[in-house]
Design a protein around this motif. Structure first.
Motif, PDB file in Angstrom:
ATOM      1  N   ARG A  31     -19.581   8.359   1.568  1.00 51.31           N
ATOM      2  CA  ARG A  31     -19.423   6.944   1.190  1.00 51.31           C
ATOM      3  C   ARG A  31     -20.490   6.053   1.812  1.00 51.31           C
ATOM      4  N   LEU A  46       0.811  -1.205   0.000  1.00 54.45           N
ATOM      5  CA  LEU A  46       0.000   0.000   0.000  1.00 54.45           C
ATOM      6  C   LEU A  46       0.849   1.262   0.000  1.00 54.45           C
ATOM      7  N   ARG A  50      -3.019  -3.123  -6.815  1.00 57.01           N
ATOM      8  CA  ARG A  50      -4.101  -2.720  -5.911  1.00 57.01           C
ATOM      9  C   ARG A  50      -4.054  -1.204  -5.721  1.00 57.01           C
ATOM     10  N   MET A  51      -5.099  -0.665  -5.121  1.00 55.83           N
ATOM     11  CA  MET A  51      -5.105   0.753  -4.755  1.00 55.83           C
ATOM     12  C   MET A  51      -3.978   0.963  -3.761  1.00 55.83           C
ATOM     13  N   GLY A  52      -3.233   2.017  -3.923  1.00 60.33           N
ATOM     14  CA  GLY A  52      -2.125   2.269  -3.010  1.00 60.33           C
ATOM     15  C   GLY A  52      -1.902   3.748  -2.811  1.00 60.33           C
ATOM     16  N   TYR A  53      -0.852   4.048  -2.052  1.00 64.56           N
ATOM     17  CA  TYR A  53      -0.539   5.416  -1.670  1.00 64.56           C
ATOM     18  C   TYR A  53       0.947   5.651  -1.835  1.00 64.56           C
ATOM     19  N   HIS A  98       0.506  -1.820 -11.063  1.00 61.44           N
ATOM     20  CA  HIS A  98      -0.187  -1.507  -9.803  1.00 61.44           C
ATOM     21  C   HIS A  98      -1.246  -2.576  -9.572  1.00 61.44           C
ATOM     22  N   GLN A 128       2.317   2.816  -3.757  1.00 57.85           N
ATOM     23  CA  GLN A 128       1.349   3.036  -4.821  1.00 57.85           C
ATOM     24  C   GLN A 128       0.689   1.752  -5.319  1.00 57.85           C
ATOM     25  N   GLY A 129       0.593   0.740  -4.470  1.00 58.85           N
ATOM     26  CA  GLY A 129      -0.098  -0.490  -4.827  1.00 58.85           C
ATOM     27  C   GLY A 129       0.688  -1.435  -5.718  1.00 58.85           C
ATOM     28  N   ARG A 130       1.977  -1.218  -5.794  1.00 59.77           N
ATOM     29  CA  ARG A 130       2.802  -2.092  -6.633  1.00 59.77           C
ATOM     30  C   ARG A 130       3.089  -3.400  -5.902  1.00 59.77           C
TER      31      ARG A 130
END
Length: 171
Positions: free
Chosen positions: A122, A1, A17-20, A15, A4-6
């Motif tokens: 949400r 995470l 997944r969703m990451g930061y 990527h 950047q989800g790599r």
């Protein structure tokens, strides 16, 4: 995470997944490592400042003062008091205003998480969904708090708080 989800080994542009982007620079790491060497001193100083507030406000019946529970060690990130149940959010805001007029940097504390924009957008939470949480949050005051606050400075803040409480109850 944090990267950047790599996935490891999947290549720079893949990527999975969703990451930061939570990677930090070498200089920030070096500063953090040096600060960690002093963490026990920081924690002790903050506990001492919390103790000053607890000592000075121990007889103030109009506020609820945070305490450590037996067997627990609090790191005292902040020092947040709560006004008793007979105070309203408006009362709290007036007290904050009076404290600020006397040069005391203070604030209300966080809006409950279910009323944060992401949660309302949400999940559709709204005011009234968690009334106890909301009622508690409406009466919080984050007091000035940092490692090197002196007893005398905390005493000045507490006197200003008591004066603000007095002026509110004299209405």
């Amino acid at each position: 995470l944090r990267n950047q989800g790599r996935d490891s080994g999947a290549g720079w542009l893949a990527h999975a997944r969703m990451g930061y982007n939570y990677r930090i620079s070498d200089i920030n790491c070096a500063l953090g490592i040096e600060q960690l060497k002093r963490i026990d001193t920081f924690i002790e100083k903050r506990a001492q400042v919390a103790g000053y507030y607890q000592q000075i406000l121990c007889d103030e019946q109009r506020v609820i003062v945070p305490q450590e529970s037996d067997g627990c060690r609090v790191s005292w990130f902040v020092f947040v008091i709560r006004l008793q149940d007979d105070f309203s959010a408006s009362d709290r805001d007036q007290i904050l205003q009076r404290l600020r007029e006397r040069g005391v940097q203070c604030s209300n504390y966080f809006t409950p998480i279910h009323l944060q924009p992401y949660m309302t957008d949400r999940f559709g939470y709204k005011k009234g969904d968690f009334p106890i949480t909301e009622r508690v949050a409406e009466r919080t005051i984050a007091m000035p708090f940092y490692n090197n606050l002196t007893y005398e400075e905390v005493d000045i803040v507490c006197k200003a708080l008591k004066s603000a409480l007095d002026s509110l109850s004299s209405k």
